[in-house]
Design a protein around this motif. Structure first.
Motif, PDB file in Angstrom:
ATOM      1  N   PRO A 101      11.564   1.674   4.920  1.00 28.75           N
ATOM      2  CA  PRO A 101      12.043   2.252   3.653  1.00 28.75           C
ATOM      3  C   PRO A 101      13.402   1.723   3.207  1.00 28.75           C
ATOM      4  O   PRO A 101      13.609   1.461   2.026  1.00 28.75           O
ATOM      5  N   MET A 102      14.336   1.540   4.142  1.00 33.16           N
ATOM      6  CA  MET A 102      15.666   1.048   3.780  1.00 33.16           C
ATOM      7  C   MET A 102      15.586  -0.336   3.148  1.00 33.16           C
ATOM      8  O   MET A 102      16.258  -0.618   2.161  1.00 33.16           O
ATOM      9  N   LEU A 103      14.736  -1.202   3.680  1.00 36.19           N
ATOM     10  CA  LEU A 103      14.595  -2.550   3.122  1.00 36.19           C
ATOM     11  C   LEU A 103      13.825  -2.517   1.803  1.00 36.19           C
ATOM     12  O   LEU A 103      14.124  -3.297   0.896  1.00 36.19           O
ATOM     13  N   ARG A 104      12.863  -1.618   1.670  1.00 33.60           N
ATOM     14  CA  ARG A 104      12.164  -1.478   0.380  1.00 33.60           C
ATOM     15  C   ARG A 104      13.144  -1.051  -0.704  1.00 33.60           C
ATOM     16  O   ARG A 104      13.108  -1.572  -1.823  1.00 33.60           O
ATOM     17  N   ARG A 105      14.046  -0.126  -0.370  1.00 38.23           N
ATOM     18  CA  ARG A 105      15.057   0.304  -1.348  1.00 38.23           C
ATOM     19  C   ARG A 105      15.995  -0.842  -1.702  1.00 38.23           C
ATOM     20  O   ARG A 105      16.311  -1.059  -2.868  1.00 38.23           O
ATOM     21  N   TYR A 106      16.456  -1.567  -0.699  1.00 34.68           N
ATOM     22  CA  TYR A 106      17.377  -2.685  -0.928  1.00 34.68           C
ATOM     23  C   TYR A 106      16.791  -3.692  -1.921  1.00 34.68           C
ATOM     24  O   TYR A 106      17.470  -4.162  -2.822  1.00 34.68           O
ATOM     25  N   ALA A 107      15.513  -4.035  -1.743  1.00 32.18           N
ATOM     26  CA  ALA A 107      14.883  -5.058  -2.574  1.00 32.18           C
ATOM     27  C   ALA A 107      14.208  -4.470  -3.814  1.00 32.18           C
ATOM     28  O   ALA A 107      13.650  -5.222  -4.613  1.00 32.18           O
ATOM     29  N   GLY A 108      14.262  -3.142  -3.970  1.00 35.65           N
ATOM     30  CA  GLY A 108      13.643  -2.506  -5.133  1.00 35.65           C
ATOM     31  C   GLY A 108      12.132  -2.644  -5.144  1.00 35.65           C
ATOM     32  O   GLY A 108      11.517  -2.761  -6.203  1.00 35.65           O
ATOM     33  N   LEU A 109      11.519  -2.642  -3.951  1.00 37.44           N
ATOM     34  CA  LEU A 109      10.074  -2.829  -3.850  1.00 37.44           C
ATOM     35  C   LEU A 109       9.352  -1.509  -4.074  1.00 37.44           C
ATOM     36  O   LEU A 109       9.684  -0.501  -3.449  1.00 37.44           O
ATOM     37  N   ASP A 110       8.374  -1.561  -4.945  1.00 32.12           N
ATOM     38  CA  ASP A 110       7.560  -0.379  -5.199  1.00 32.12           C
ATOM     39  C   ASP A 110       6.110  -0.707  -4.873  1.00 32.12           C
ATOM     40  O   ASP A 110       5.601  -0.341  -3.836  1.00 32.12           O
ATOM     41  N   ARG A 111       5.443  -1.407  -5.746  1.00 28.99           N
ATOM     42  CA  ARG A 111       4.032  -1.708  -5.553  1.00 28.99           C
ATOM     43  C   ARG A 111       3.742  -3.207  -5.687  1.00 28.99           C
ATOM     44  O   ARG A 111       3.224  -3.833  -4.785  1.00 28.99           O
ATOM     45  N   ASP A 112       4.109  -3.774  -6.833  1.00 29.27           N
ATOM     46  CA  ASP A 112       3.832  -5.186  -7.104  1.00 29.27           C
ATOM     47  C   ASP A 112       4.970  -6.054  -6.579  1.00 29.27           C
ATOM     48  O   ASP A 112       6.122  -5.854  -6.949  1.00 29.27           O
ATOM     49  N   VAL A 113       4.623  -7.009  -5.724  1.00 35.02           N
ATOM     50  CA  VAL A 113       5.636  -7.867  -5.119  1.00 35.02           C
ATOM     51  C   VAL A 113       5.244  -9.333  -5.263  1.00 35.02           C
ATOM     52  O   VAL A 113       4.079  -9.663  -5.495  1.00 35.02           O
ATOM     53  N   ALA A 114       6.222 -10.185  -5.133  1.00 36.29           N
ATOM     54  CA  ALA A 114       6.008 -11.625  -5.031  1.00 36.29           C
ATOM     55  C   ALA A 114       6.403 -12.034  -3.625  1.00 36.29           C
ATOM     56  O   ALA A 114       7.476 -11.655  -3.137  1.00 36.29           O
TER      57      ALA A 114
ATOM     58  N   ASP B 184       0.840  -1.188   0.000  1.00 37.49           N
ATOM     59  CA  ASP B 184       0.000   0.000   0.000  1.00 37.49           C
ATOM     60  C   ASP B 184       0.882   1.248   0.000  1.00 37.49           C
ATOM     61  O   ASP B 184       2.118   1.156  -0.021  1.00 37.49           O
ATOM     62  N   ASP B 185       0.277   2.410   0.013  1.00 31.75           N
ATOM     63  CA  ASP B 185       1.021   3.668  -0.075  1.00 31.75           C
ATOM     64  C   ASP B 185       1.946   3.912   1.114  1.00 31.75           C
ATOM     65  O   ASP B 185       2.866   4.714   1.026  1.00 31.75           O
ATOM     66  N   LYS B 186       1.704   3.208   2.228  1.00 32.67           N
ATOM     67  CA  LYS B 186       2.538   3.367   3.417  1.00 32.67           C
ATOM     68  C   LYS B 186       3.624   2.296   3.504  1.00 32.67           C
ATOM     69  O   LYS B 186       4.309   2.189   4.510  1.00 32.67           O
ATOM     70  N   GLY B 187       3.759   1.480   2.456  1.00 25.99           N
ATOM     71  CA  GLY B 187       4.778   0.433   2.465  1.00 25.99           C
ATOM     72  C   GLY B 187       4.389  -0.773   3.280  1.00 25.99           C
ATOM     73  O   GLY B 187       5.249  -1.528   3.731  1.00 25.99           O
ATOM     74  N   ARG B 188       3.082  -0.975   3.457  1.00 28.62           N
ATOM     75  CA  ARG B 188       2.612  -2.135   4.217  1.00 28.62           C
ATOM     76  C   ARG B 188       2.222  -3.262   3.269  1.00 28.62           C
ATOM     77  O   ARG B 188       1.767  -3.025   2.160  1.00 28.62           O
TER      78      ARG B 188
END
Length: 157
Positions: A104-117, A24-28
């Motif tokens: 946020p740091m882990l989202r950047r590391y894994a390149g996570l934006d919106r669609d994830v597996a 979601d927009d909050k990185g959840r």
């Protein structure tokens, strides 16, 4: 844990399957329903290999940490691994809807934006950028059959 899983594996049910939720927009992230029971008491999220994230149930994290603590402090490779593994770690408790926040740091590391597996990887769950996962899987599938004898020397089937 469903009845089939309990019958097959007992209490130590491995994480299985692939799911494609969205952040979601909050990185959840809403955890897949099949994983929630094992992760509800809490988990540790950290950097994984190949730019994914590992979600480790508390017991599995403790087991891994105990192994890491046994590595000699004189080993540069062990120190490096420990630093990378633990410096990105975040302990999380899923909320009542089964959501976790990905820092946020882990989202950047894994390149996570919106669609994830979100994949089950036995003793852990991995979170990948969906496109990165699909590319990785495509690259690995050709070698999958070729490695059977290395992974299962006596044959799995």
């Amino acid at each position: 844990m469903n009845e089939t899983s309990a019958a097959l594996f007992g209490s130590a049910v491995p994480f299985l399957g692939t799911y494609t939720p969205r952040l979601d927009d909050k990185g959840r992230l809403i955890l897949p329903a099949k994983f929630r029971g094992q992760l509800a008491p809490g988990l540790v999220m950290t950097r994984g290999q190949e730019r994914c994230l590992f979600l480790l149930p508390i017991d599995e994290f403790r087991r891994m940490h105990d192994q890491l603590r046994q590595a000699p402090v004189t080993s540069k490779q062990a120190r490096d691994y420990l630093r990378v593994f633990l410096s990105g770690a975040s302990d999380e408790l899923p909320d009542k809807q089964g959501r976790i926040s990905i820092p946020p740091m882990l989202r950047r590391y894994a390149g996570l934006d919106r669609d994830v597996a979100v994949i089950g990887a036995g003793t852990r769950v991995e979170i990948w950028d969906l496109q990165a996962w699909e590319s990785y899987l495509e690259e690995q599938e050709s070698g999958y059959a070729d490695t059977t004898e290395e992974v299962f020397p006596n044959g799995p089937f």
